[in-house]
Design a protein around this motif. Sequence first.
Motif: not given
Length: 662
Positions: A628, A631, A641, A644
């Motif tokens: 990611y 992040r 996010t 997900h």
Amino acid sequence: LEIDDYQWSGDGTRLLIFTNTRKVWRLNTRGDYWVLDISRRPGQAGAAGGASGRLAKLGGDAPEASLMFAKFSPDATRVAYVRANNIYVERLDDHRITPLTSDGSETIINGTADWVYEEELGIRDGFRWSPDGERIAYWHFDSSGVEMFTLINNTDTLYPTLTRIPYPKAGTTNSAARIGVVSASGGETTWMQTPGDPRQTYLASLDWVDSATVAMQQLNRLQNRSDLLLGDARTGEVTRVFRDESDAWVDVEPLQAIRGDREFLWLSERSGWRQLYRVRRDGGEPMLVTRWASPADVISIQGVDEAGGWVYFLASPASAIERYLYRVRLEGGVPERVTPAERPGTHAYDIAPGGALAFHRYSRFDVPTVVNLVALPAHRPVRALTDTAPLRAALASVVAPPVEFFSVGVGGGVSLDGWMLKPSHFDATKKYPVIVFVYGEPASQTVTDSWGGNQRLFHRAMAEAGYIVMSVDNRGTPAPKGAAWRKVVYGAVGELSAKEQAAAVEALATRHTFIDRDRVGIWGWSGGGSNTLNAMFRYPDVFSTGVSVAPVPDQKLYDTIYQERYMGVPEGNAEGYRRGSPIHFAEGLKGKLLIVHGSGDDNVHYQGTERLVNRLIELGKPFDMMVYPNRAHGISEGKGTTPHVYRLIARYFLEHLPAGGR
């Protein structure tokens, strides 16, 4: 104004408002501060001679959202705050600002903390007003010499941007920390003459005892010794009044002064259990306060009713998965339970000065947190502060069937606590796949009878999809089961956890015919991600599918305070670091493995996952991976996010660990 936080002055005449906030690493601690004077009716002069009701912004011409940790002086005539690593005091009558420090820079930090002190010792607000308002005591850090770790942002601009953080990895150089006292009117700082090399010790707490004396807790580098130090605010002279030691590590707990500041309450494991002691300011042996009929741990001090002669604390002698309020006489005695016996679960309290009232928070595994005001010691409800009835009604079908708590033996006379969730359509004649949720390190338990929020609901959803979802607390987790339970992992974090997690699965599969030994998965985050890797690599015949989120594949890559607390320094425990680090056992991987990490993780660096990826490639091991971009450790930044991440985890198990009874 959109209010993020606020505080009242001690006399109730002014309100300090925190707004327009910005995140500094983990929390929003930087922003704008305003003061509202409510001491008079509109049109009348306020408490400091200004207009009543006047809302004034602090900081003068400071840039937007640049102030940190503002707090009133004891007489509410001034506010002190941190800006750009310097400390300032602002008068509220004319808003004249006096700088107390001027050397703040990228490497010199005044009044707040460096990265590792914030993360591992919880120090963010790094200054304290003296009780008489004449002085301010503060932490000062010199991070020069600490190696820089660079985070790379490849997505937000045309070319990469770099964020450099002084981050001390295990065995490397720490910041030099010291504590100073300065007049609130400005002038030279008096430095406390704490013993030892400031880069080889930690100053873990700071409090005023009286207007001329500060109390500090100093740890050695290995964190197996904690000294209670008193410093003279005028001369800087320091005296040690108590030393606590351990063969493993000592825990840092907040200080509580009693008896007119002549004594302190102190939690220590010197007896083998975490007990409450009274420590005299003039030295001498501590006096045991909690004299249990059978050995038990004090979890944390909650408050003191000094006039009545009581101290309140959390404990749960009969069950390590629950939390209850107890009290004991300050003179010592057998503790008595305050929380009503008919309310099993987890209770927390914010007790008012004097101990007559408390905000009470209560939850269970399947019961969302409720908050009310109670009168102590009768625990009489005064006022309900939340109404969770609509939420409980909405969750009624989700939290069925109820959680099952269990205890499972793993050999050697050791029993572990756990919880288990089953699908609503569970059929005991069939065999179901299992998903184990693991953390397993000294920082946290996963098995508590408390509300777990969204992650708990995720586990409920996975159970309803056709899995047995469970979690077990291995030894080394911070359960109130005595020091030996918690500290058996010293120098060997990562080994015992995976072994006992695997043993628990095997024992439960023997006990319950509905567990399918051929379909066992495991997942965890952070330390739980590390233990997922250890389980997959070391016990591949037990765990066939794993999801490791933000793991530490090599313990030498994590920070000094956390890793050295539990493992010692690498040069003194090289074999322990090797055996505890999953990267050195990657050749054992047989099953399906998904590794998930945020590339902007300032805490557990993506570097470790990249090294593990290289090792798995070298070994020719197939695996899956999701990164990611930018992040942090919680992988929550950016729209969409969080859902997900959890959809990814669910999909991986559904694809590689087929759901449903057979």
